[in-house]
Design a protein around this motif. Structure first.
Motif, PDB file in Angstrom:
ATOM      1  N   LEU A 215       0.711  -1.312  -0.054  1.00  0.00           N
ATOM      2  CA  LEU A 215       0.149  -0.048   0.047  1.00  0.00           C
ATOM      3  C   LEU A 215       0.974   1.354  -0.098  1.00  0.00           C
ATOM      4  O   LEU A 215       2.004   1.269   0.694  1.00  0.00           O
ATOM      5  CB  LEU A 215      -0.967   0.080   1.423  1.00  0.00           C
ATOM      6  CG  LEU A 215      -2.078  -1.051   1.253  1.00  0.00           C
ATOM      7  CD1 LEU A 215      -2.683  -1.086   2.614  1.00  0.00           C
ATOM      8  CD2 LEU A 215      -2.937  -0.840   0.053  1.00  0.00           C
ATOM      9  N   ARG A 216       0.517   2.185  -0.710  1.00  0.00           N
ATOM     10  CA  ARG A 216       1.110   3.488  -0.855  1.00  0.00           C
ATOM     11  C   ARG A 216       0.373   4.535   0.149  1.00  0.00           C
ATOM     12  O   ARG A 216      -0.647   4.663  -0.166  1.00  0.00           O
ATOM     13  CB  ARG A 216       1.131   4.086  -2.192  1.00  0.00           C
ATOM     14  CG  ARG A 216       2.078   3.249  -3.217  1.00  0.00           C
ATOM     15  CD  ARG A 216       2.121   3.742  -4.619  1.00  0.00           C
ATOM     16  NE  ARG A 216       0.735   3.611  -5.319  1.00  0.00           N
ATOM     17  CZ  ARG A 216       0.393   2.619  -5.900  1.00  0.00           C
ATOM     18  NH1 ARG A 216       0.949   1.620  -5.974  1.00  0.00           N
ATOM     19  NH2 ARG A 216      -0.902   2.911  -6.421  1.00  0.00           N
ATOM     20  N   LEU A 217       1.040   4.766   1.262  1.00  0.00           N
ATOM     21  CA  LEU A 217       0.354   5.283   2.224  1.00  0.00           C
ATOM     22  C   LEU A 217       1.048   6.856   2.186  1.00  0.00           C
ATOM     23  O   LEU A 217       2.254   7.093   1.946  1.00  0.00           O
ATOM     24  CB  LEU A 217       0.689   4.818   3.568  1.00  0.00           C
ATOM     25  CG  LEU A 217       0.018   3.532   4.054  1.00  0.00           C
ATOM     26  CD1 LEU A 217       0.274   2.962   5.095  1.00  0.00           C
ATOM     27  CD2 LEU A 217      -1.552   3.449   3.557  1.00  0.00           C
ATOM     28  N   ARG A 218       0.252   7.863   2.666  1.00  0.00           N
ATOM     29  CA  ARG A 218       0.767   9.170   2.751  1.00  0.00           C
ATOM     30  C   ARG A 218       0.612   9.649   4.251  1.00  0.00           C
ATOM     31  O   ARG A 218       0.223   8.886   5.007  1.00  0.00           O
ATOM     32  CB  ARG A 218      -0.160  10.296   2.058  1.00  0.00           C
ATOM     33  CG  ARG A 218      -1.452  10.106   2.396  1.00  0.00           C
ATOM     34  CD  ARG A 218      -2.370  11.286   1.730  1.00  0.00           C
ATOM     35  NE  ARG A 218      -3.820  11.334   2.295  1.00  0.00           N
ATOM     36  CZ  ARG A 218      -4.276  12.016   3.230  1.00  0.00           C
ATOM     37  NH1 ARG A 218      -3.349  12.722   4.167  1.00  0.00           N
ATOM     38  NH2 ARG A 218      -5.323  11.933   3.670  1.00  0.00           N
ATOM     39  N   ASP A 219       1.605  10.519   4.265  1.00  0.00           N
ATOM     40  CA  ASP A 219       1.677  11.175   6.138  1.00  0.00           C
ATOM     41  C   ASP A 219       0.512  11.707   6.379  1.00  0.00           C
ATOM     42  O   ASP A 219      -0.327  12.381   5.533  1.00  0.00           O
ATOM     43  CB  ASP A 219       2.942  12.204   5.915  1.00  0.00           C
ATOM     44  CG  ASP A 219       4.110  11.192   5.815  1.00  0.00           C
ATOM     45  OD1 ASP A 219       4.337  10.495   5.877  1.00  0.00           O
ATOM     46  OD2 ASP A 219       5.052  12.152   5.292  1.00  0.00           O
ATOM     47  N   ASP A 220      -0.160  11.428   7.509  1.00  0.00           N
ATOM     48  CA  ASP A 220      -1.191  12.036   8.089  1.00  0.00           C
ATOM     49  C   ASP A 220      -0.650  13.386   8.477  1.00  0.00           C
ATOM     50  O   ASP A 220      -0.536  13.290   9.577  1.00  0.00           O
ATOM     51  CB  ASP A 220      -1.818  11.056   9.117  1.00  0.00           C
ATOM     52  CG  ASP A 220      -2.994  11.614   9.560  1.00  0.00           C
ATOM     53  OD1 ASP A 220      -3.507  12.416   8.886  1.00  0.00           O
ATOM     54  OD2 ASP A 220      -3.741  10.964  10.457  1.00  0.00           O
TER      55      ASP A 220
END
Length: 100
Positions: free
Chosen positions: A60-65
């Motif tokens: 999964l390509r997650l982004r910073d929250d």
């Protein structure tokens, strides 16, 4: 495994598929062949094969929250949004009760 016409009729009934007698006769050997192939797959030794969910590895390509600093997309506009609501309750949209 052998499938007879009665079993095909039962499967068709469960699947809500209307079949005439000729179709039931034709489907019985076809389903028997399909089940034969499935039984052959059970004979394959796959003890060294790890379970997988896809053919290729996938992450999964997650982004910073992070909190958005843009005033157009940032939060903090609850009162402005709820001003358009037909009914607001405790800071949320109020919806009518549908289940008694």
């Amino acid at each position: 495994m052998s499938v007879d016409k009665a079993a095909v009729a039962k499967i068709a009934s469960l699947a809500r598929i209307k079949m005439n007698e000729d179709e039931l006769e034709r489907m019985a050997p076809e389903l028997s062949k399909i089940l034969g192939w499935v039984e052959m797959l059970g004979e394959v030794d796959c003890s060294g094969v790890e379970p997988m969910t896809a053919v290729i590895p996938n992450t999964l390509r997650l982004r910073d929250d992070v909190i958005d600093a843009d005033p157009l997309t940032a939060g903090g506009k609850r009162d402005a949004v709820l001003a358009n609501a037909p009914a607001a309750e405790h800071g949320f949209f109020g919806v009518p009760k549908v289940i008694e």
